[in-house]
Design an enzyme around this catalytic site. Structure first.
Site, PDB file in Angstrom:
ATOM      1  N   GLY A   9      -2.790  -9.508  -0.082  1.00 55.11           N
ATOM      2  CA  GLY A   9      -2.975  -8.929  -1.418  1.00 55.11           C
ATOM      3  C   GLY A   9      -1.696  -9.145  -2.191  1.00 55.11           C
ATOM      4  O   GLY A   9      -0.732  -8.400  -2.044  1.00 55.11           O
ATOM      5  N   VAL A  12       0.533  -7.915  -8.346  1.00 54.91           N
ATOM      6  CA  VAL A  12       1.912  -7.552  -8.670  1.00 54.91           C
ATOM      7  C   VAL A  12       2.589  -6.692  -7.588  1.00 54.91           C
ATOM      8  O   VAL A  12       3.741  -6.953  -7.193  1.00 54.91           O
ATOM      9  CB  VAL A  12       1.977  -6.884 -10.072  1.00 54.91           C
ATOM     10  N   GLY A  14       1.781  -6.249  -4.233  1.00 56.61           N
ATOM     11  CA  GLY A  14       1.948  -6.949  -2.956  1.00 56.61           C
ATOM     12  C   GLY A  14       3.015  -8.024  -3.038  1.00 56.61           C
ATOM     13  O   GLY A  14       3.861  -8.156  -2.139  1.00 56.61           O
ATOM     14  N   SER A 128       5.296   4.605  -4.366  1.00 61.57           N
ATOM     15  CA  SER A 128       5.499   4.987  -5.762  1.00 61.57           C
ATOM     16  C   SER A 128       6.628   4.183  -6.383  1.00 61.57           C
ATOM     17  O   SER A 128       7.548   3.757  -5.699  1.00 61.57           O
ATOM     18  CB  SER A 128       5.821   6.471  -5.869  1.00 61.57           C
ATOM     19  N   LYS A 182       1.222  11.454  -1.695  1.00 60.89           N
ATOM     20  CA  LYS A 182       1.320  10.531  -2.838  1.00 60.89           C
ATOM     21  C   LYS A 182       0.404  11.012  -3.968  1.00 60.89           C
ATOM     22  O   LYS A 182       0.761  10.963  -5.146  1.00 60.89           O
ATOM     23  CB  LYS A 182       0.946   9.101  -2.421  1.00 60.89           C
ATOM     24  N   HIS A 185       2.050  13.934  -5.553  1.00 61.99           N
ATOM     25  CA  HIS A 185       3.159  13.373  -6.334  1.00 61.99           C
ATOM     26  C   HIS A 185       2.646  12.917  -7.704  1.00 61.99           C
ATOM     27  O   HIS A 185       3.237  13.220  -8.738  1.00 61.99           O
ATOM     28  CB  HIS A 185       3.778  12.204  -5.565  1.00 61.99           C
ATOM     29  N   ASN A 186       1.542  12.210  -7.722  1.00 57.64           N
ATOM     30  CA  ASN A 186       0.986  11.736  -8.989  1.00 57.64           C
ATOM     31  C   ASN A 186       0.517  12.895  -9.859  1.00 57.64           C
ATOM     32  O   ASN A 186       0.665  12.859 -11.077  1.00 57.64           O
ATOM     33  CB  ASN A 186      -0.175  10.761  -8.743  1.00 57.64           C
ATOM     34  N   GLU A 189       3.427  14.315 -11.429  1.00 60.45           N
ATOM     35  CA  GLU A 189       3.834  13.370 -12.489  1.00 60.45           C
ATOM     36  C   GLU A 189       3.024  13.627 -13.775  1.00 60.45           C
ATOM     37  O   GLU A 189       3.586  13.654 -14.872  1.00 60.45           O
ATOM     38  CB  GLU A 189       3.610  11.957 -11.954  1.00 60.45           C
ATOM     39  N   HIS A 451     -21.364  43.005  -4.344  1.00 63.48           N
ATOM     40  CA  HIS A 451     -20.488  42.142  -3.556  1.00 63.48           C
ATOM     41  C   HIS A 451     -19.413  42.926  -2.796  1.00 63.48           C
ATOM     42  O   HIS A 451     -18.683  42.347  -2.021  1.00 63.48           O
ATOM     43  CB  HIS A 451     -19.838  41.095  -4.465  1.00 63.48           C
TER      44      HIS A 451
HETATM   45  P1  NDP Z   1      -4.838  -4.648  -8.013  1.00 61.75           P
HETATM   46  O1  NDP Z   1      -5.135  -3.224  -7.756  1.00 61.75           O
HETATM   47  O2  NDP Z   1      -5.068  -5.177  -9.362  1.00 61.75           O
HETATM   48  O3  NDP Z   1      -5.644  -5.526  -6.941  1.00 61.75           O
HETATM   49  C1  NDP Z   1      -5.641  -6.919  -6.986  1.00 61.75           C
HETATM   50  C2  NDP Z   1      -5.539  -7.477  -5.587  1.00 61.75           C
HETATM   51  O4  NDP Z   1      -6.619  -7.037  -4.767  1.00 61.75           O
HETATM   52  C3  NDP Z   1      -5.591  -8.990  -5.596  1.00 61.75           C
HETATM   53  O5  NDP Z   1      -4.709  -9.477  -4.617  1.00 61.75           O
HETATM   54  C4  NDP Z   1      -7.045  -9.262  -5.234  1.00 61.75           C
HETATM   55  O6  NDP Z   1      -7.265 -10.521  -4.671  1.00 61.75           O
HETATM   56  C5  NDP Z   1      -7.247  -8.187  -4.191  1.00 61.75           C
HETATM   57  N1  NDP Z   1      -8.658  -7.921  -3.926  1.00 61.75           N
HETATM   58  C6  NDP Z   1      -9.543  -7.289  -4.717  1.00 61.75           C
HETATM   59  N2  NDP Z   1     -10.748  -7.224  -4.126  1.00 61.75           N
HETATM   60  C7  NDP Z   1     -10.625  -7.838  -2.923  1.00 61.75           C
HETATM   61  C8  NDP Z   1     -11.523  -8.085  -1.846  1.00 61.75           C
HETATM   62  N3  NDP Z   1     -12.777  -7.648  -1.872  1.00 61.75           N
HETATM   63  N4  NDP Z   1     -11.052  -8.742  -0.764  1.00 61.75           N
HETATM   64  C9  NDP Z   1      -9.771  -9.163  -0.719  1.00 61.75           C
HETATM   65  N5  NDP Z   1      -8.886  -8.955  -1.696  1.00 61.75           N
HETATM   66  C10 NDP Z   1      -9.302  -8.302  -2.788  1.00 61.75           C
HETATM   67  O7  NDP Z   1      -3.309  -4.985  -7.587  1.00 61.75           O
HETATM   68  P2  NDP Z   1      -1.960  -4.152  -7.756  1.00 61.75           P
HETATM   69  O8  NDP Z   1      -0.899  -5.028  -7.208  1.00 61.75           O
HETATM   70  O9  NDP Z   1      -1.804  -3.579  -9.117  1.00 61.75           O
HETATM   71  O10 NDP Z   1      -2.145  -2.907  -6.776  1.00 61.75           O
HETATM   72  C11 NDP Z   1      -2.378  -3.050  -5.395  1.00 61.75           C
HETATM   73  C12 NDP Z   1      -2.593  -1.688  -4.786  1.00 61.75           C
HETATM   74  O11 NDP Z   1      -1.421  -0.908  -4.983  1.00 61.75           O
HETATM   75  C13 NDP Z   1      -3.717  -0.891  -5.433  1.00 61.75           C
HETATM   76  O12 NDP Z   1      -4.366  -0.134  -4.452  1.00 61.75           O
HETATM   77  C14 NDP Z   1      -3.015   0.006  -6.405  1.00 61.75           C
HETATM   78  O13 NDP Z   1      -3.740   1.172  -6.685  1.00 61.75           O
HETATM   79  C15 NDP Z   1      -1.734   0.300  -5.646  1.00 61.75           C
HETATM   80  N6  NDP Z   1      -0.584   0.681  -6.433  1.00 61.75           N
HETATM   81  C16 NDP Z   1      -0.344   0.118  -7.648  1.00 61.75           C
HETATM   82  C17 NDP Z   1       0.768   0.482  -8.394  1.00 61.75           C
HETATM   83  C18 NDP Z   1       1.028  -0.177  -9.698  1.00 61.75           C
HETATM   84  O14 NDP Z   1       1.961   0.253 -10.383  1.00 61.75           O
HETATM   85  N7  NDP Z   1       0.281  -1.190 -10.082  1.00 61.75           N
HETATM   86  C19 NDP Z   1       1.724   1.486  -7.904  1.00 61.75           C
HETATM   87  C20 NDP Z   1       1.429   1.948  -6.594  1.00 61.75           C
HETATM   88  C21 NDP Z   1       0.313   1.576  -5.906  1.00 61.75           C
HETATM   89  P3  NDP Z   1      -7.652 -11.763  -5.633  1.00 61.75           P
HETATM   90  O15 NDP Z   1      -6.351 -12.283  -6.157  1.00 61.75           O
HETATM   91  O16 NDP Z   1      -8.307 -12.710  -4.710  1.00 61.75           O
HETATM   92  O17 NDP Z   1      -8.552 -11.237  -6.704  1.00 61.75           O
END
Ligand code: NDP
Length: 475
Positions: A9, A12, A14, A128, A182, A185-186, A189, A451
């Site tokens: 994943g 952004v 990952g 976070s 977490k 925490h949110n 926030e 009651h």
């Molecule tokens: P997104 O939540 O936008 O998710 C996109 C990613 O998920 C892509 O890599 C996508 O792959 C993958 N994906 C979606 N569906 C599937 C599937 N069925 N099988 C395999 N891969 C899949 O990405 P973010 O980076 O924003 O967030 C990642 C996680 O981190 C989320 O759970 C989010 O809630 C959490 N998070 C986000 C924060 C933020 O500030 N954005 C902060 C803290 C946690 P593909 O490229 O192939 O579509």
């Protein structure tokens, strides 16, 4: 050589966590469902460390040293289950799957239990700090088994934010504990942001200050006990001028606050646990009110107070608001920590609130000097039942309370909504009260539904024969 950790994943969050790991000298195997993301990461940042690009889950699994550590950073919900199902059959007992997404802790509990049956450690880790935190040092809240933390902790602590050399990452507790804290925490926030927004509104309408002048006020406040990331960015947002209109940006942004759901979860779970988190709830509802264009449109013409010209409040108002903000913030955090205590008891997690305050000091959105005070409060020999009575906070509330009352009264008088400040003060006064009108409610309940009630002077349950001769009987 084999990679120490895998990341699947690469949106952004990952990608940034993978880069953070690589920059700390760890070999990272990276994978994404769509190969274009893996390719982009390698092209743009492949030189930042030792990455192993993998096209399939099988390749990722084969690239890892054992026991394997795989961090899942995909969209929360069904995608997480899909990814777990892709990887779990490829793993061996002792391997670890870490979900760093914003999962609901009940999902994490379910997944942990199912994977435990298969000998796989499942770690729900709250992360976070947004995208910048992920790259430069987030606050990490991992749940799961102790054993998995031994293998995972050093890596996670390495990439977490540091405050006074202490990593903002610690083992929170079994199964869903990490995602639970977490979530709270949110929720905190949400409350913190709502309170700051109310302070802004009161100062703007009450004192008639401009956004730029208010930016100065918040900058000043950021030097004292309110010093925090959220106050700091508030000043930045208020100072921003819109390029197209030349007006303060805050005046051209639509006044409808959105939400992704963790605040709502916090309140839903608080209701289930019976924990009064009124500050968080008001913050969630205030966002909801802001988004109800139909209700707001329908009610816009209703009368407000007459004869209180804006800008008519006295000199001391800004300081009153500052104190009211601090007091209300203490309430919101006290309520959040209360929810964590209740969740920990309900699910048998044994979460240590002091260590939570410690790892929230850096990396995350609610990072603040204030969290050091909370940490100190929990380090006392007898930890407080509620943060309100920790000596430091009790003193601060005592100092603030008259200002707080003036601000809530002034808000009502001027017709400026201040749900966060008001509910916080009501909570404070409710806990302090010698007697609450709950006695009357018990009387009403006994009247219409038999009651029963308890008495202050004798043990047992009692019922008054309301429709008979109104004598009291033991129940
Ligand atoms: P997104 O939540 O936008 O998710 C996109 C990613 O998920 C892509 O890599 C996508 O792959 C993958 N994906 C979606 N569906 C599937 C599937 N069925 N099988 C395999 N891969 C899949 O990405 P973010 O980076 O924003 O967030 C990642 C996680 O981190 C989320 O759970 C989010 O809630 C959490 N998070 C986000 C924060 C933020 O500030 N954005 C902060 C803290 C946690 P593909 O490229 O192939 O579509």
């Amino acid at each position: 050589t084999q990679a120490q950790i895998g990341v699947t994943g690469l949106a952004v969050m990952g990608a940034n966590l993978a880069r953070n790991l690589a920059r700390h000298g760890h070999a990272v195997a990276v994978h994404n469902r769509s190969r274009s993301r893996t390719k982009a990461l390698m092209e743009e940042h492949g030189d930042e460390g030792a990455f192993v690009a993998c096209e399939t889950p099988e390749e990722l699994v084969a690239a890892l040293e054992r026991p394997r550590r795989i961090l899942i950073m995909v969209k929360a919900g069904a995608p997480t289950d899909a990814v777990i199902e892709e990887f779990a059959p490829l793993l061996e007992p002792g391997d670890m799957l870490v979900d760093g997404g914003n999962a609901h802790f009940l999902d994490t509990r379910r997944r942990e239990a199912a994977l435990r049956e298969r000998g796989i450690h499942f770690v729900g880790a709250g992360v976070s700090g947004g995208e910048e935190g992920a790259l430069l040092g987030p606050s990490i809240m991992p749940g799961g088994s102790r054993e998995s933390y031994e293998a995972l902790g050093p890596l996670l602590e390495d990439i977490a934010a540091k405050v006074d050399g202490v990593p903002c990452c610690t083992h929170i507790g079994p199964d869903g504990a990490g995602h639970f804290v977490k979530m709270v925490h949110n929720g905190i926030e949400y409350a913190d942001m709502q309170l700051i927004a109310e302070a802004y509104d009161l100062l703007r309408q009450g004192l008639g200050l401009s956004p730029a002048e208010l930016a100065d006020v918040f900058e000043e406040w950021n030097k004292g006990e309110l010093s925090s990331y959220l106050i700091e960015i508030t000043a930045e947002v208020l100072r921003q001028v819109d390029a197209t209109t030349g007006r303060p940006l805050v005046d051209v942004i639509a006044d409808r606050a959105e939400q992704k759901g963790t605040g709502r979860w916090t309140v839903q779970i608080a209701l289930d646990l019976g924990v009064p988190v009124s500050g968080i709830a008001e913050a969630v509802f205030a966002r909801s009110v802001s988004g109800h264009a139909d209700l707001r449109e329908a009610a816009r013409g209703l009368p407000g107070p007459a004869g209180v010209p804006a800008g008519s409040v006295g000199e001391g108002f800004a300081e009153d608001v500052r104190r009211a903000l601090y007091a209300s913030k203490i309430i919101a955090y006290a309520q959040g920590f209360d929810q964590i205590r209740a969740g920990s008891a309900e699910y048998g997690w044994d979460v240590d609130p002091g260590s939570l305050a410690t790892i929230w000091r850096g990396g995350c959105i609610i990072r603040a000097v204030f969290l050091d005070r909370i940490r100190e409060a929990y380090e006392e020999e007898t930890p407080p039942v509620t943060l309100l009575t920790a000596p430091l906070f009790a003193e601060a509330l005592g100092l603030a309370q008259e200002s707080w009352r003036r601000v809530v009264a002034k808000a009502a008088e001027l017709g400026i909504p201040a749900p966060g400040f008001s509910t916080a003060l009501a909570y404070y006064d409710s806990l302090r009260a010698e007697r609450l009108p709950a006695a009357l409610i018990q009387g009403q309940r006994d009247f219409f539904g038999a009651h029963t009630y308890q008495r202050t002077d004798r043990e047992g349950s009692f019922h008054t024969l309301w429709s008979g001769d109104r004598t009291e009987i033991g129940a």
